[in-house]
Design an enzyme around this catalytic site. Structure first.
Site, PDB file in Angstrom:
ATOM      1  N   VAL A 168       0.844  -1.194   0.000  1.00 28.22           N
ATOM      2  CA  VAL A 168       0.000   0.000   0.000  1.00 28.22           C
ATOM      3  C   VAL A 168       0.882   1.247   0.000  1.00 28.22           C
ATOM      4  O   VAL A 168       0.684   2.177  -0.792  1.00 28.22           O
ATOM      5  CB  VAL A 168      -0.965   0.004   1.193  1.00 28.22           C
ATOM      6  N   ASP A 169       1.873   1.259   0.869  1.00 32.38           N
ATOM      7  CA  ASP A 169       2.822   2.369   0.894  1.00 32.38           C
ATOM      8  C   ASP A 169       3.515   2.529  -0.457  1.00 32.38           C
ATOM      9  O   ASP A 169       3.685   3.642  -0.956  1.00 32.38           O
ATOM     10  CB  ASP A 169       3.883   2.138   1.975  1.00 32.38           C
ATOM     11  N   GLN A 170       3.940   1.410  -1.023  1.00 36.05           N
ATOM     12  CA  GLN A 170       4.704   1.477  -2.267  1.00 36.05           C
ATOM     13  C   GLN A 170       3.835   1.933  -3.439  1.00 36.05           C
ATOM     14  O   GLN A 170       4.288   2.698  -4.296  1.00 36.05           O
ATOM     15  CB  GLN A 170       5.370   0.139  -2.541  1.00 36.05           C
TER      16      GLN A 170
END
Length: 396
Positions: A168-170
């Protein structure tokens, strides 16, 4: 590789999504100045697997290349004054603090756009700058849980499963960088800056745009999870990961008839192509049982000859010898700022056949503080006074 040559970016980012987005833009040639607290940003002081290399966090090694480092106390009046001088000559400000933090420091968009009307002010948050969830911690695992991603990952007959990487962060990092590039392009036509916002919650949904759109439009879905195969309910049997005698194989979309021939399975002959969805659990069960009878290396040429979409399940150690990754030059080696060999994952795109080089390895905290301040008019004595007063920090 200087596609963004002349673009100056102030990155007030921490954790992963923000620093990774800034690194993407730095790889493309932007002058990215990582503005960090005097004690260092989170990703410099915390490491996955608690692993540091010659004093450098692996998180910093993963997200810190091609950036200059400026250490500054944003609660010190001289530090704030220096930042505002930098803003006047910058193209982009990036920040991923909790909503309202930059405004409390006197560095919100309303203030900075007066200093520089052409400024792109880009914000990444967990859930958006407004709304009932605005103050919740935007952490990857929590977002995988909330967004439905964990429920639709793993085995359908098992528990909800989080993806091992912080995807999700990436993905948010990619959206973050993309939105900044779009705003910079728009500015070439209008001359105006703008506020750009992305959030991790919507990034988590965007990762699921195919199955979520199917569900939103009435596609039948097991509730909450089906009895066999993987949790990707929208794909036909035997789509998923299957054990072999000594490992695992992924089988993608394939008709029962093609699988019957490839696997030498009489049990699959009874199914027609239309049964891939309606009989997905039965088909999956037969394929699963058959694949367990031979090791992976024996199945690979058979599946290749039958043109079945497949892949062996590889671990990190396998990636180092993967011939395609070797051909692409995915893993880069360099000497760290601490003077030891390090390895990094390369920028994931090519431009006219070239991958952006590593111009700067991840720098020690405050390594370019004097350089950056000198560029905006501070003299050596003035900088020494700021260092002594702890308005800014320099590398030791």
């Amino acid at each position: 590789m200087n596609l963004l040559d002349g673009v100056k970016i102030l990155s007030f980012n921490h954790y992963l999504a923000g620093p990774l987005a800034a690194q993407t833009l730095a790889d493309l040639g932007a002058d990215v100045i990582a503005v960090e607290p005097i004690e260092g940003a989170f990703q410099r002081n915390w490491a996955v697997a608690n692993h540091f290399v010659a004093g450098d966090s692996v998180n910093h090694l993963a997200t810190g290349r091609n950036k200059r480092s400026l250490a500054v106390d944003l609660k010190h009046t001289d530090g704030i004054a220096a930042v505002k001088k930098l803003v006047a000559t910058s193209d982009v400000v990036m920040e991923n603090f909790r909503p309202g933090t930059m405004a409390k420091l006197g560095l919100g968009y309303d203030v900075l756009k007066v200093i520089n009307p052409a400024l792109i002010y880009a914000v990444a948050t967990g859930f958006g700058s407004e709304g009932p969830y605005r103050d919740r911690p935007g952490q990857d695992l929590l977002l995988q849980a909330m967004s439905g991603l964990a429920m639709r990952t793993g085995r359908a007959d098992g528990e909800p499963t989080a993806v091992g990487a912080v995807i999700v962060d990436q993905h948010a990092a990619s959206l973050y960088a993309m939105s900044i590039l779009a705003a910079l392009f728009a500015r070439t036509k209008t001359g105006k800056g703008q506020l750009v916002e992305v959030n991790l919650y919507q990034a988590a949904l965007d990762l699921q745009v195919e199955p979520l759109t199917a569900w939103l439009n009435g596609a039948p879905s097991p509730t909450p999870r089906g009895p066999a195969g993987i949790a990707a309910w929208f794909s036909p049997g035997p789509y998923g990961i299957h054990a072999t005698a000594d490992g695992h194989l992924a089988i993608s979309m394939a008709s029962p008839k093609a699988l019957a021939v490839a696997l030498g399975s009489d049990a699959l002959q009874q199914f027609g192509d239309a049964d891939s969805f309606s009989k997905r659990e039965e088909i999956t069960g037969i394929v699963t049982a058959r694949l367990k009878q031979k090791p992976t290396e024996e199945w690979l040429p058979v599946l290749e000859a039958a043109r079945i979409w497949h892949a062996p399940v590889q671990d990190y150690r396998d990636l180092e010898t993967d011939p395609q990754l070797k051909h692409l030059g995915v893993f880069k080696s360099a000497e760290s700022a601490g003077g030891v060999p390090i390895r990094m994952v390369a920028h994931p795109a090519r431009y006219d056949g070239q991958t952006p080089e590593v111009r700067l390895v991840p720098q020690r905290l405050g390594a370019q503080t004097r350089e950056v301040l000198g560029e905006i008019g501070y003299g050596a004595a003035e900088i020494d006074t700021m260092v002594a007063g702890r308005a800014v920090g320099v590398a030791r």
